[in-house]
Design an enzyme around this catalytic site. Sequence first.
Site, mmCIF file in Angstrom:
data_model
loop_
_atom_site.group_PDB
_atom_site.id
_atom_site.type_symbol
_atom_site.label_atom_id
_atom_site.label_comp_id
_atom_site.label_asym_id
_atom_site.label_seq_id
_atom_site.Cartn_x
_atom_site.Cartn_y
_atom_site.Cartn_z
ATOM 1 N N HIS A 67 1.455 2.276 8.552
ATOM 2 C CA HIS A 67 2.614 1.383 8.471
ATOM 3 C C HIS A 67 2.166 0.071 7.845
ATOM 4 O O HIS A 67 2.707 -0.358 6.849
ATOM 5 C CB HIS A 67 3.222 1.156 9.850
ATOM 6 C CG HIS A 67 4.471 0.337 9.820
ATOM 7 N ND1 HIS A 67 5.345 0.267 10.888
ATOM 8 C CD2 HIS A 67 5.007 -0.472 8.866
ATOM 9 C CE1 HIS A 67 6.363 -0.530 10.576
ATOM 10 N NE2 HIS A 67 6.175 -0.998 9.369
ATOM 11 N N GLU A 125 5.151 -4.815 2.684
ATOM 12 C CA GLU A 125 3.972 -5.031 3.517
ATOM 13 C C GLU A 125 3.079 -6.129 2.945
ATOM 14 O O GLU A 125 2.535 -6.953 3.690
ATOM 15 C CB GLU A 125 3.191 -3.711 3.670
ATOM 16 C CG GLU A 125 3.914 -2.658 4.490
ATOM 17 C CD GLU A 125 4.253 -3.133 5.894
ATOM 18 O OE1 GLU A 125 3.347 -3.592 6.609
ATOM 19 O OE2 GLU A 125 5.444 -3.063 6.279
ATOM 20 N N HIS A 129 3.068 -9.561 5.016
ATOM 21 C CA HIS A 129 1.851 -9.568 5.829
ATOM 22 C C HIS A 129 0.583 -9.871 5.033
ATOM 23 O O HIS A 129 -0.253 -10.664 5.477
ATOM 24 C CB HIS A 129 1.693 -8.216 6.531
ATOM 25 C CG HIS A 129 2.849 -7.837 7.400
ATOM 26 N ND1 HIS A 129 3.155 -8.511 8.563
ATOM 27 C CD2 HIS A 129 3.794 -6.859 7.269
ATOM 28 C CE1 HIS A 129 4.233 -7.968 9.120
ATOM 29 N NE2 HIS A 129 4.640 -6.973 8.351
#
Length: 248
Positions: A67, A125, A129
Amino acid sequence: MFAKSAILLFLAGASVAQQFAKKCEITSPSCSLQGSTDTCCVAKDGWIVYAETWIPNKGPSNKFTIHGLWPDRCNGTWSDDGCDLSRNYTNTGDIVLARDPRLHRVMDRIWPSGSGSNSDFWDHEWNKHGTCLTTIDPPCLADYKKYDDLLMYFKITTAVNTKYDFYKSLADSGIVPGANYTRSSMEAALFKNAGLRTLVRCDKTGTFTEIWAYFDILGQDTFVPRVPDYNPTDCQNVYYPPKTVKKC
């Protein structure tokens, strides 16, 4: 004892480490060194949550897929909007394919999107992040070229996936798809067989969806398991569904 654990749990390998601009001699986790101006060696967001997901129709039947790798602030909070809008990228799949076709093949296999395109998922992502991992900021990388930071984030994250086999760690304790298990038994198996401090997550029906593993950052890319700062009360009993795809 801490330093020994850190050495054993070095994740990224020489191929990644060689791209850092300098070597960091750090023996304490980033969250104990907050206030340092050297954010190339002391991650500003010094906790890491690494998440793998179990999607019944994606990835090999005997593997979890990625993930993401999520830097958290040292108080357990995080940014919902990323940390550097100037490095928000689109068409990540094309960027990785052009720069590192082998990495792209790996990501296609072990980092698929649950819905939508893989590239859009990787964009998200990275933008939310990856831009928060200060140890891979452009000034921290040797001979920086545009997108080196993006590639480094994906290399580090896929290296964690290579190091830890969540499926095997569960199976070694008799926890395999097609049955119901307690959250505590699954987390105990991951600690026993992989040395990881984790949280097992589920959806509203009680079906197993993800595992979150918690780490401190030591230096640039050495991750040391730590106790989760989040302890929800849900998912106490979960159904671990089989996959509908072939084994790798």
